[in-house]
Design an enzyme around this catalytic site. Structure first.
Site, PDB file in Angstrom:
ATOM      1  N   HIS A 274      15.838  89.424  55.667  1.00  0.00           N
ATOM      2  CA  HIS A 274      16.356  90.796  55.551  1.00  0.00           C
ATOM      3  C   HIS A 274      16.193  91.370  54.136  1.00  0.00           C
ATOM      4  CE1 HIS A 274      19.560  93.599  57.520  1.00  0.00           C
ATOM      5  NE2 HIS A 274      18.740  94.278  56.749  1.00  0.00           N
TER       6      HIS A 274
ATOM      7  N   TYR B  30      24.137  93.681  61.301  1.00  0.00           N
ATOM      8  CA  TYR B  30      24.579  94.863  62.063  1.00  0.00           C
ATOM      9  C   TYR B  30      25.714  94.529  63.029  1.00  0.00           C
ATOM     10  CZ  TYR B  30      19.973  96.526  60.443  1.00  0.00           C
ATOM     11  OH  TYR B  30      18.875  96.838  59.683  1.00  0.00           O
TER      12      TYR B  30
END
Ligand SMILES: NC(=O)c1ccc[n+]([C@@H]2O[C@H](COP(=O)([O-])OP(=O)(O)OC[C@H]3O[C@@H](n4cnc5c(N)ncnc54)[C@H](OP(=O)(O)O)[C@@H]3O)[C@@H](O)[C@H]2O)c1
Length: 273
Positions: free
Chosen positions: A110, A52
């Site tokens: 992730h 991010y």
């Protein structure tokens, strides 16, 4: 009256808020301000990731908030390009540096990247056994990935973060995780607004006097599923947090379970098997 927010106890005994803030697609000042607004409203969990590209801003906001670190629950994730044993250990250090923290509460794989996921998990176990992270878990691990993990893991993941909504109701995964005491956490929980016009949802909004986002988020809480809606708008942050003063009937929860149509926003993890 301030309502105490619900927490869950993860399998290793640590407490985690059921409702948190997701910060995907928030950039620089926007991310910092959203986190500060969220803290003021009462959010205590922040879900970020190396991907991010806003760990620095999250760290800045946490510092500025003045809240004691132990009152917050911070999750970050090892990115796909950092997966592998040594590179994951390095990536964890880099995340801590950006976050300006000496630990994160939860470190996640992730995505289950085929050639790397085993070594990545073993690195997370090393961080955990060295007491450098409070808890470790996974994201996007559907049942076949969890079954594979069981063949080599010595630490059971405390949490599995997956895309999960009434339109993607994965009952088998709920049961599988419950049997192993793996907390489910839903991402893209409000479908980025894409299902807000579903007439069945709107019928419930009328009945309870709540917005589409509030009814969906409450459905998660009724199931004991943790959730991390994203908003960088203070009014919507408040709205998403105001889901603790009502509950959905059992019948309405079951009704919403029936919305399932395998609708996805993100990539299907099965494509990585
Ligand atoms: N592990 C993974 O692979 C993975 C993948 C995807 C997401 N995630 C995590 O899950 C978090 C949430 O998922 P997401 O960001 O994909 O989607 P989401 O939370 O379902 O939806 C966010 C979108 O809905 C809007 N919104 C928020 N609250 C609203 C409300 N009350 N009414 C109307 N619109 C509203 C937001 O806009 P505004 O900001 O303008 O309010 C934003 O455009 C992410 O931020 C990330 O932390 C993880």
């Amino acid at each position: 009256m301030k309502i105490e927010q619900p927490y869950t106890k993860l399998s290793n005994g640590i407490k985690m808020p059921l409702l948190g803030l997701g910060v995907y697609d928030m950039h620089s000042k926007e991310a910092e301000q959203a986190v500060l607004d969220a803290m003021e409203i009462g959010y205590r969990l922040i879900d970020t990731a190396t991907l991010y590209n806003n760990e620095t801003e999250i760290g800045n906001a946490v510092k500025k908030s003045g809240l004691p670190r132990e009152q917050l629950f911070v999750t970050t994730k090892v990115g796909d390009s950092d997966q592998g044993y040594d590179s994951t250990l390095k990536a964890y250090d880099a995340s801590l540096k950006k976050l300006q923290m000496d630990y994160v509460d939860l470190y996640l794989v992730h995505w289950p990247i085929k050639a790397k996921r085993k070594d990545t998990w073993l690195a997370l176990e090393k961080l955990y056994t060295d007491k450098r992270v409070k808890a470790i878990g996974v994201a996007n691990y559907l049942i076949p990935f969890l079954e594979e993990l069981e063949t080599y893991a010595s630490v059971v993941p405390v949490l599995n973060q997956v895309e999960f909504t009434p339109w993607l109701f994965q009952k088998e995964l709920v049961d599988y995780c419950a049997e192993r005491n793996i907390q489910l956490q839903s991402y893209s929980p409000i479908t980025r607004g894409q299902k807000f016009n579903d007439p069945r949802l709107l019928q419930l909004c009328d009945k309870y006097g709540k917005s589409p986002a509030q009814v969906i988020l409450r459905w998660n809480i009724e199931h004991g599923i943790a959730t991390i809606p994203k908003s960088s708008n203070k009014t919507r942050l408040q709205q998403n947090f105001d889901i603790l003063d009502f509950s959905l009937s059992k019948e309405d929860v079951a009704f919403m379970d029936g919305f399932d149509e395998q609708f996805r926003i993100c990539e299907n993890p099965m494509d990585l098997l």
